[in-house]
Design an enzyme around this catalytic site. Structure first.
Site, PDB file in Angstrom:
ATOM      1  N   GLU A   1       0.809  -1.219   0.000  1.00  0.00           N
ATOM      2  CA  GLU A   1       0.000   0.000   0.000  1.00  0.00           C
ATOM      3  C   GLU A   1       0.844   1.272   0.000  1.00  0.00           C
ATOM      4  O   GLU A   1       0.339   2.350  -0.325  1.00  0.00           O
ATOM      5  CB  GLU A   1      -0.913   0.009   1.232  1.00  0.00           C
ATOM      6  CG  GLU A   1      -2.034  -1.014   1.195  1.00  0.00           C
ATOM      7  CD  GLU A   1      -3.111  -0.646   0.193  1.00  0.00           C
ATOM      8  OE1 GLU A   1      -3.252   0.550  -0.119  1.00  0.00           O
ATOM      9  OE2 GLU A   1      -3.801  -1.557  -0.292  1.00  0.00           O
TER      10      GLU A   1
ATOM     11  N   GLU B   1       8.336 -21.915   6.261  1.00  0.00           N
ATOM     12  CA  GLU B   1       8.451 -21.184   7.525  1.00  0.00           C
ATOM     13  C   GLU B   1       9.607 -21.709   8.371  1.00  0.00           C
ATOM     14  O   GLU B   1      10.147 -20.986   9.215  1.00  0.00           O
ATOM     15  CB  GLU B   1       7.154 -21.295   8.329  1.00  0.00           C
ATOM     16  CG  GLU B   1       5.960 -20.617   7.695  1.00  0.00           C
ATOM     17  CD  GLU B   1       4.747 -20.600   8.617  1.00  0.00           C
ATOM     18  OE1 GLU B   1       4.931 -20.880   9.827  1.00  0.00           O
ATOM     19  OE2 GLU B   1       3.653 -20.311   8.132  1.00  0.00           O
TER      20      GLU B   1
END
Length: 304
Positions: free
Chosen positions: A66, A97
């Site tokens: 954003e 992960e």
């Protein structure tokens, strides 16, 4: 017929979300401190690097994505290190992960981090990928901000500023995209928005450095110029056209700057701070900010 379980679960989720917001409020001062230091690094030419895995990594990536549109930040100086990400896809490999070496390699690939800031996000604060990446980044000289949702999380001790968002148990056990994710998103939103403010990209609650890449944002840019300058729509449109869509320049043009060169020079002298540039301009024109209160934008076709 299946009984409706929604009231119990939805109520538990709402309670956990309220706790999540309270957790963010508890570290507001630390978020402000982190934003100030991150803004200094950015203004000196450093990068902002988001690091995470799984749900926490996706929340971090969303915030990163954003920034160019909201604050006009150079996307070339924003990096996302996300475990198991395959190119542009967000179909993540969950096993990634646990790959600490992959994180170290990804950090090393970014080169010198001495001027950069890293935001590492992990609900448990012990995800091997995120923890290894944060350690490697700090060794390489980065300023590290860590966000975790468990007390005594190792990730927090590996950071220059650690933000503990102790959201407690999830309404759906193990689903850290819920309360933990809400707290992470809130904290990241505050952090990046305060950075935008520190850099001068917010004026009177408006996004004055937005990138108007579509019709909606072009209309928003027009409204911002009209609102701050108090001019008619056609004047604001002309200023934006002359400024190549740059809102800050357009505001100065519609407020009395001689031309684009003058507007650019004023912004350079104020280090991009529109309030300072406007105040100087208005004083030179014999007006003060108090003489020109912010007015709502005029409706389409409305005359002065």
């Amino acid at each position: 017929m299946i009984a409706d379980p929604a009231p119990a679960l939805s109520g538990a989720m709402l309670a956990s979300y309220r706790r999540a917001i309270a957790c963010v409020a508890a570290v507001e001062g630390d978020i402000r401190a982190a934003a100030t230091r991150l803004a200094v690094r950015w203004e000196r030419g450093g990068r902002c690097i988001y690091l995470g895995a799984g749900a926490a990594g996706l929340v971090a990536a969303e915030d990163a994505a954003e920034l160019p549109g909201t604050f006009g930040l150079d996307r070339r100086r924003i990096a996302i290190i996300l475990a198991g990400r395959d190119g542009a896809s967000f179909d993540l490999d969950a096993a990634a992960e646990d790959d600490a070496q992959a994180a170290e390699q990804a950090v090393a690939a970014l080169g010198d981090l001495g001027s950069d800031a890293v935001i590492a996000v992990s609900a448990s604060g012990s995800t091997p990928f995120t923890l290894a990446g944060a350690k490697a980044a700090r060794r390489a000289g980065a300023f590290v901000i860590a966000i975790a949702n468990r007390p005594n999380a190792p990730l927090l001790t590996e950071a220059d500023i650690g933000l503990l968002l102790d959201t407690g148990d999830e309404a759906l056990q193990g689903s850290t995209r819920l309360a933990a994710g809400v707290a992470q998103k809130c904290a990241l939103g505050m952090l990046s928005t305060l950075v935008g403010l520190a850099l001068g990209h917010i004026h009177a609650g408006l996004m004055v450095n937005l990138r108007a890449d579509n019709d909606k944002l072009q209309r928003r840019a027009l409204g911002i110029v009209m609102s701050i300058s108090g001019v008619a729509e056609n004047t604001a449109q002309a200023a934006l056209a002359a400024a190549g869509g740059e809102v800050k320049q357009a505001v100065l043009l519609s407020s009395g700057a001689r031309d684009c060169g003058d507007a650019v020079s004023r912004l350079a002298r104020s280090r991009g701070r529109l309030a300072e540039a406007l105040d100087t301009l208005r004083k030179e024109l014999g007006r003060s900010a108090a003489d020109e209160p912010r007015r709502p934008p005029r409706k389409r076709g409305e005359k002065r």
